[in-house]
Motif scaffolding. Structure first.
Motif, PDB file in Angstrom:
ATOM      1  N   ALA A 293       0.830  -1.201   0.000  1.00  7.94           N
ATOM      2  CA  ALA A 293       0.000   0.000   0.000  1.00  7.94           C
ATOM      3  C   ALA A 293       0.867   1.255   0.000  1.00  7.94           C
ATOM      4  CB  ALA A 293      -0.931  -0.003   1.217  1.00  7.94           C
ATOM      5  N   ALA A 294       1.942   1.224   0.787  1.00  5.83           N
ATOM      6  CA  ALA A 294       2.851   2.373   0.823  1.00  5.83           C
ATOM      7  C   ALA A 294       3.540   2.562  -0.524  1.00  5.83           C
ATOM      8  CB  ALA A 294       3.883   2.189   1.929  1.00  5.83           C
ATOM      9  N   ARG A 295       3.877   1.461  -1.190  1.00  7.54           N
ATOM     10  CA  ARG A 295       4.513   1.563  -2.505  1.00  7.54           C
ATOM     11  C   ARG A 295       3.541   2.149  -3.522  1.00  7.54           C
ATOM     12  NH1 ARG A 295       7.957  -3.729  -3.960  1.00  7.54           N
ATOM     13  NH2 ARG A 295       8.675  -2.238  -5.527  1.00  7.54           N
ATOM     14  N   ALA A 296       2.303   1.701  -3.486  1.00  9.75           N
ATOM     15  CA  ALA A 296       1.303   2.236  -4.408  1.00  9.75           C
ATOM     16  C   ALA A 296       1.106   3.723  -4.173  1.00  9.75           C
ATOM     17  CB  ALA A 296      -0.017   1.488  -4.247  1.00  9.75           C
ATOM     18  N   ALA A 297       0.984   4.126  -2.898  1.00 11.14           N
ATOM     19  CA  ALA A 297       0.782   5.538  -2.577  1.00 11.14           C
ATOM     20  C   ALA A 297       1.974   6.376  -3.001  1.00 11.14           C
ATOM     21  CB  ALA A 297       0.532   5.696  -1.074  1.00 11.14           C
ATOM     22  N   GLN A 298       3.166   5.835  -2.841  1.00 12.45           N
ATOM     23  CA  GLN A 298       4.373   6.568  -3.231  1.00 12.45           C
ATOM     24  C   GLN A 298       4.358   6.884  -4.723  1.00 12.45           C
ATOM     25  OE1 GLN A 298       8.127   4.399  -2.733  1.00 12.45           O
ATOM     26  NE2 GLN A 298       9.036   6.267  -1.883  1.00 12.45           N
ATOM     27  N   VAL A 299       3.928   5.935  -5.546  1.00 12.85           N
ATOM     28  CA  VAL A 299       3.870   6.164  -6.984  1.00 12.85           C
ATOM     29  C   VAL A 299       2.727   7.107  -7.346  1.00 12.85           C
ATOM     30  CG1 VAL A 299       3.459   5.035  -9.212  1.00 12.85           C
ATOM     31  CG2 VAL A 299       5.020   4.006  -7.559  1.00 12.85           C
ATOM     32  N   VAL A 300       1.601   7.007  -6.658  1.00 12.42           N
ATOM     33  CA  VAL A 300       0.488   7.931  -6.926  1.00 12.42           C
ATOM     34  C   VAL A 300       0.913   9.366  -6.648  1.00 12.42           C
ATOM     35  CG1 VAL A 300      -1.811   8.648  -6.181  1.00 12.42           C
ATOM     36  CG2 VAL A 300      -1.330   6.229  -6.549  1.00 12.42           C
ATOM     37  N   PHE A 301       1.524   9.605  -5.483  1.00 13.44           N
ATOM     38  CA  PHE A 301       1.957  10.957  -5.139  1.00 13.44           C
ATOM     39  C   PHE A 301       3.105  11.419  -6.040  1.00 13.44           C
ATOM     40  CE2 PHE A 301       0.093  10.065  -0.798  1.00 13.44           C
ATOM     41  CZ  PHE A 301      -0.890  11.039  -0.880  1.00 13.44           C
ATOM     42  N   GLY A 302       4.052  10.521  -6.309  1.00 14.71           N
ATOM     43  CA  GLY A 302       5.173  10.901  -7.164  1.00 14.71           C
ATOM     44  C   GLY A 302       4.729  11.253  -8.571  1.00 14.71           C
ATOM     45  N   SER A 303       3.769  10.510  -9.116  1.00 11.87           N
ATOM     46  CA  SER A 303       3.261  10.788 -10.463  1.00 11.87           C
ATOM     47  C   SER A 303       2.492  12.098 -10.497  1.00 11.87           C
ATOM     48  CB  SER A 303       2.365   9.631 -10.924  1.00 11.87           C
ATOM     49  OG  SER A 303       3.095   8.422 -11.004  1.00 11.87           O
ATOM     50  N   ALA A 304       1.661  12.323  -9.486  1.00 10.43           N
ATOM     51  CA  ALA A 304       0.905  13.569  -9.432  1.00 10.43           C
ATOM     52  C   ALA A 304       1.833  14.772  -9.296  1.00 10.43           C
ATOM     53  CB  ALA A 304      -0.099  13.531  -8.279  1.00 10.43           C
ATOM     54  N   GLU A 305       2.877  14.627  -8.481  1.00 10.93           N
ATOM     55  CA  GLU A 305       3.835  15.716  -8.307  1.00 10.93           C
ATOM     56  C   GLU A 305       4.545  16.031  -9.622  1.00 10.93           C
ATOM     57  OE1 GLU A 305       6.023  18.715  -6.647  1.00 10.93           O
ATOM     58  OE2 GLU A 305       4.421  17.584  -5.650  1.00 10.93           O
ATOM     59  N   ALA A 306       4.923  14.990 -10.364  1.00 12.05           N
ATOM     60  CA  ALA A 306       5.617  15.206 -11.638  1.00 12.05           C
ATOM     61  C   ALA A 306       4.692  15.847 -12.663  1.00 12.05           C
ATOM     62  CB  ALA A 306       6.152  13.878 -12.163  1.00 12.05           C
ATOM     63  N   ALA A 307       3.454  15.369 -12.723  1.00 11.31           N
ATOM     64  CA  ALA A 307       2.497  15.950 -13.674  1.00 11.31           C
ATOM     65  C   ALA A 307       2.265  17.431 -13.364  1.00 11.31           C
ATOM     66  CB  ALA A 307       1.179  15.177 -13.632  1.00 11.31           C
ATOM     67  N   TRP A 308       2.162  17.761 -12.089  1.00 12.92           N
ATOM     68  CA  TRP A 308       1.932  19.150 -11.699  1.00 12.92           C
ATOM     69  C   TRP A 308       3.170  20.008 -11.943  1.00 12.92           C
ATOM     70  CZ3 TRP A 308      -2.182  21.984 -10.596  1.00 12.92           C
ATOM     71  CH2 TRP A 308      -1.994  23.237  -9.994  1.00 12.92           C
ATOM     72  N   ARG A 309       4.329  19.495 -11.572  1.00 11.21           N
ATOM     73  CA  ARG A 309       5.568  20.262 -11.711  1.00 11.21           C
ATOM     74  C   ARG A 309       5.879  20.571 -13.176  1.00 11.21           C
ATOM     75  NH1 ARG A 309       8.439  16.875  -9.284  1.00 11.21           N
ATOM     76  NH2 ARG A 309       9.489  15.871 -11.034  1.00 11.21           N
ATOM     77  N   ASN A 310       5.535  19.669 -14.074  1.00  6.27           N
ATOM     78  CA  ASN A 310       5.855  19.838 -15.491  1.00  6.27           C
ATOM     79  C   ASN A 310       4.683  20.360 -16.314  1.00  6.27           C
ATOM     80  OD1 ASN A 310       8.688  18.904 -15.756  1.00  6.27           O
ATOM     81  ND2 ASN A 310       7.855  17.006 -14.902  1.00  6.27           N
ATOM     82  N   ARG A 311       3.689  20.902 -15.645  1.00 12.47           N
ATOM     83  CA  ARG A 311       2.546  21.473 -16.364  1.00 12.47           C
ATOM     84  C   ARG A 311       2.963  22.735 -17.113  1.00 12.47           C
ATOM     85  NH1 ARG A 311       2.871  23.559 -11.440  1.00 12.47           N
ATOM     86  NH2 ARG A 311       2.076  25.641 -10.978  1.00 12.47           N
ATOM     87  N   ALA A 312       2.222  23.055 -18.161  1.00 13.21           N
ATOM     88  CA  ALA A 312       2.369  24.347 -18.830  1.00 13.21           C
ATOM     89  C   ALA A 312       1.260  25.264 -18.341  1.00 13.21           C
ATOM     90  CB  ALA A 312       2.280  24.172 -20.347  1.00 13.21           C
ATOM     91  N   VAL A 313       1.427  26.540 -18.566  1.00  9.04           N
ATOM     92  CA  VAL A 313       0.413  27.521 -18.197  1.00  9.04           C
ATOM     93  C   VAL A 313      -0.332  27.924 -19.461  1.00  9.04           C
ATOM     94  CG1 VAL A 313      -0.044  29.783 -17.214  1.00  9.04           C
ATOM     95  CG2 VAL A 313       1.772  28.349 -16.264  1.00  9.04           C
ATOM     96  N   ALA A 314      -1.630  27.791 -19.443  1.00 11.92           N
ATOM     97  CA  ALA A 314      -2.459  28.134 -20.600  1.00 11.92           C
ATOM     98  C   ALA A 314      -3.703  28.849 -20.109  1.00 11.92           C
ATOM     99  CB  ALA A 314      -2.828  26.877 -21.383  1.00 11.92           C
ATOM    100  N   ARG A 315      -4.494  29.324 -21.038  1.00 15.58           N
ATOM    101  CA  ARG A 315      -5.723  30.007 -20.666  1.00 15.58           C
ATOM    102  C   ARG A 315      -6.623  29.063 -19.873  1.00 15.58           C
ATOM    103  NH1 ARG A 315      -8.454  31.096 -25.587  1.00 15.58           N
ATOM    104  NH2 ARG A 315     -10.009  29.503 -25.135  1.00 15.58           N
ATOM    105  N   GLY A 316      -7.053  29.508 -18.716  1.00 15.41           N
ATOM    106  CA  GLY A 316      -7.938  28.698 -17.890  1.00 15.41           C
ATOM    107  C   GLY A 316      -7.239  27.928 -16.798  1.00 15.41           C
ATOM    108  N   GLY A 317      -5.916  27.720 -16.935  1.00 12.20           N
ATOM    109  CA  GLY A 317      -5.225  26.990 -15.885  1.00 12.20           C
ATOM    110  C   GLY A 317      -4.165  26.061 -16.424  1.00 12.20           C
ATOM    111  N   PRO A 318      -3.767  25.046 -15.640  1.00  9.96           N
ATOM    112  CA  PRO A 318      -2.652  24.174 -16.021  1.00  9.96           C
ATOM    113  C   PRO A 318      -2.981  23.327 -17.244  1.00  9.96           C
ATOM    114  CG  PRO A 318      -3.777  23.297 -14.107  1.00  9.96           C
ATOM    115  CD  PRO A 318      -4.353  24.655 -14.337  1.00  9.96           C
ATOM    116  N   LEU A 319      -1.927  23.006 -17.997  1.00 12.60           N
ATOM    117  CA  LEU A 319      -2.052  22.145 -19.171  1.00 12.60           C
ATOM    118  C   LEU A 319      -1.006  21.046 -19.005  1.00 12.60           C
ATOM    119  CD1 LEU A 319      -3.681  22.349 -21.974  1.00 12.60           C
ATOM    120  CD2 LEU A 319      -1.445  22.931 -22.923  1.00 12.60           C
ATOM    121  N   PHE A 320      -1.444  19.800 -19.023  1.00  9.59           N
ATOM    122  CA  PHE A 320      -0.553  18.676 -18.743  1.00  9.59           C
ATOM    123  C   PHE A 320       0.001  18.088 -20.031  1.00  9.59           C
ATOM    124  CE2 PHE A 320      -3.769  18.827 -15.350  1.00  9.59           C
ATOM    125  CZ  PHE A 320      -2.930  19.087 -14.277  1.00  9.59           C
TER     126      PHE A 320
END
Length: 384
Positions: A293-320
């Motif tokens: 469970a901890a391994r699954a959560a680690q990947v969920v949080f790590g993936s979400a963090e990467a998607a957010w960190r590498n987002r672009a800024v576009a009209r209306g908000g983040p663009l993944f």
């Protein structure tokens, strides 16, 4: 998304809930349109300058419904429920015009929208779809549901999605035999479509009814749906074997499909990474005290963090972007010098890519609500 909250206090949202809300607003503002007279919602397949999918053959409506349900569960408001109802009412398809894989994923999303979020406006789809899926099982190649019967194929996506649907129906108003269907379908996939711990694409049925050629390409959606089905069976049956099977799948997925920074890998447009993140979150909730469970959560949080960190800024908000470890490029920006040429249209423009990013953030928010520690990188500032 604003609106009156239903049944929850107005506490300040946590980090991942706030980020998920920002993604929700961006996707809905850019790529959803409501009919003035009907109230039905339709989606733009790409943004900007996309065309409306009139609800007839939108391949991503199931994932869009999943995102909308997750948003409602995160913060139930009248506006979010109205959106769900508009999406369901805007869906106008006939089961006989869909392949079994698309039918299974769409029926699964519809059932979830009705059972979890009380979406209104059931289309004339669910009953005939369930009847067809239940009748699609055959003993050819040892069992499993047909993917496309004229082609003689059985694949992981239709069987994984159907197994998850049957497992949910077993405790949510389905037939008595649905639990048996869920168990049998999962067992068939594990026996015939597993290689090095991961689910492969599918197989063809030989002329004599046995197993023909096996496509050993790893399928991200197939792994996602099977993981979700196993997690659901672990929770609903109380049988000891299902947590073990779920933990093994989690280990295979986190070891082989995530990088050293605990980010899910994948390329090209499509919601597959988001689906995998969502079902890893379900597995973490099902296993809870298991180390997996901890391994699954680690990947969920790590993936979400990467998607957010590498987002672009576009009209209306983040663009993944389609690859969460690579910075996204806004479709209004020019290609970088020396770029060998971007796909047309750019993956960032496609609705499916944005849904994957939104789903990743909703998955992190789900674990955040459940009390899992945020395992995002501590080396970066924790800001919106």
């Amino acid at each position: 998304m604003g609106g009156r909250r239903i049944g929850r206090s107005g506490d300040r949202p946590e980090l991942w809930a706030a980020r998920a809300a920002v993604a929700e607003r961006a996707v809905c503002a850019r790529q959803l349109r409501r009919g003035l007279l009907t109230g039905r919602l339709t989606e733009l397949d790409v943004w900007p300058a996309g065309r409306l999918r009139r609800g007839r053959r939108s391949p991503w409506r199931a994932t869009l419904l999943d995102c909308a349900v997750d948003a409602w569960l995160r913060a139930p408001t009248a506006d979010r429920q109205a959106r769900l109802t508009g999406l369901v009412r805007g869906l106008r398809v006939r089961p006989n015009r869909l392949g079994n894989a698309e039918l299974a994923t769409l029926t699964l999303a519809l059932h979830r929208a009705h059972s979890r979020a009380g979406a209104r406006g059931r289309p004339k789809l669910t009953k005939p779809a369930l009847r067809r899926l239940r009748e699609s099982w055959s003993d050819h190649a040892g069992g499993g549901l047909w993917s496309d019967e004229p082609a003689g194929r059985k694949d992981a996506v239709v069987n994984g999605a159907a197994a998850l649907l049957f497992a949910q129906l077993a405790t949510e108003g389905g037939e008595k035999a649905d639990l048996h269907r869920a168990r049998s379908t999962v067992d068939w996939v594990l026996h015939h479509l597993l290689a090095d711990g991961l689910v492969v694409t599918g197989l063809t049925v030989a002329p004599d009814g046995g197993v023909g050629a096996v496509d050993r390409t790893i399928t991200l959606p197939g792994n996602a749906y099977l993981l979700g089905a196993c997690a659901r069976l672990a929770v609903s049956t109380g049988e000891r074997g299902w947590p073990t099977v779920t933990a093994r799948l989690v280990t295979a997925v986190t070891d082989q499909l995530a990088d050293a920074d605990h980010v899910l890998r994948g390329s090209g447009p499509g919601p597959a990474l988001g689906l995998l993140s969502r079902n890893l979150a379900s597995a973490a909730l099902a296993l809870r005290d298991d180390p997996a469970a901890a391994r699954a959560a680690q990947v969920v949080f790590g993936s979400a963090e990467a998607a957010w960190r590498n987002r672009a800024v576009a009209r209306g908000g983040p663009l993944f972007g389609p690859e969460w470890t690579v910075p996204a490029i806004s479709p209004t920006e020019r290609p970088l010098a020396g770029d060998p040429g971007a796909p047309v249209p750019r993956a960032e423009r496609q609705l499916s890519t944005q849904l994957a990013g939104w789903l990743a953030l909703e998955s992190a928010a789900l674990l955040e609500r459940a009390g899992f520690a945020d395992r995002g990188s501590a080396r970066r500032p924790r800001t919106l």
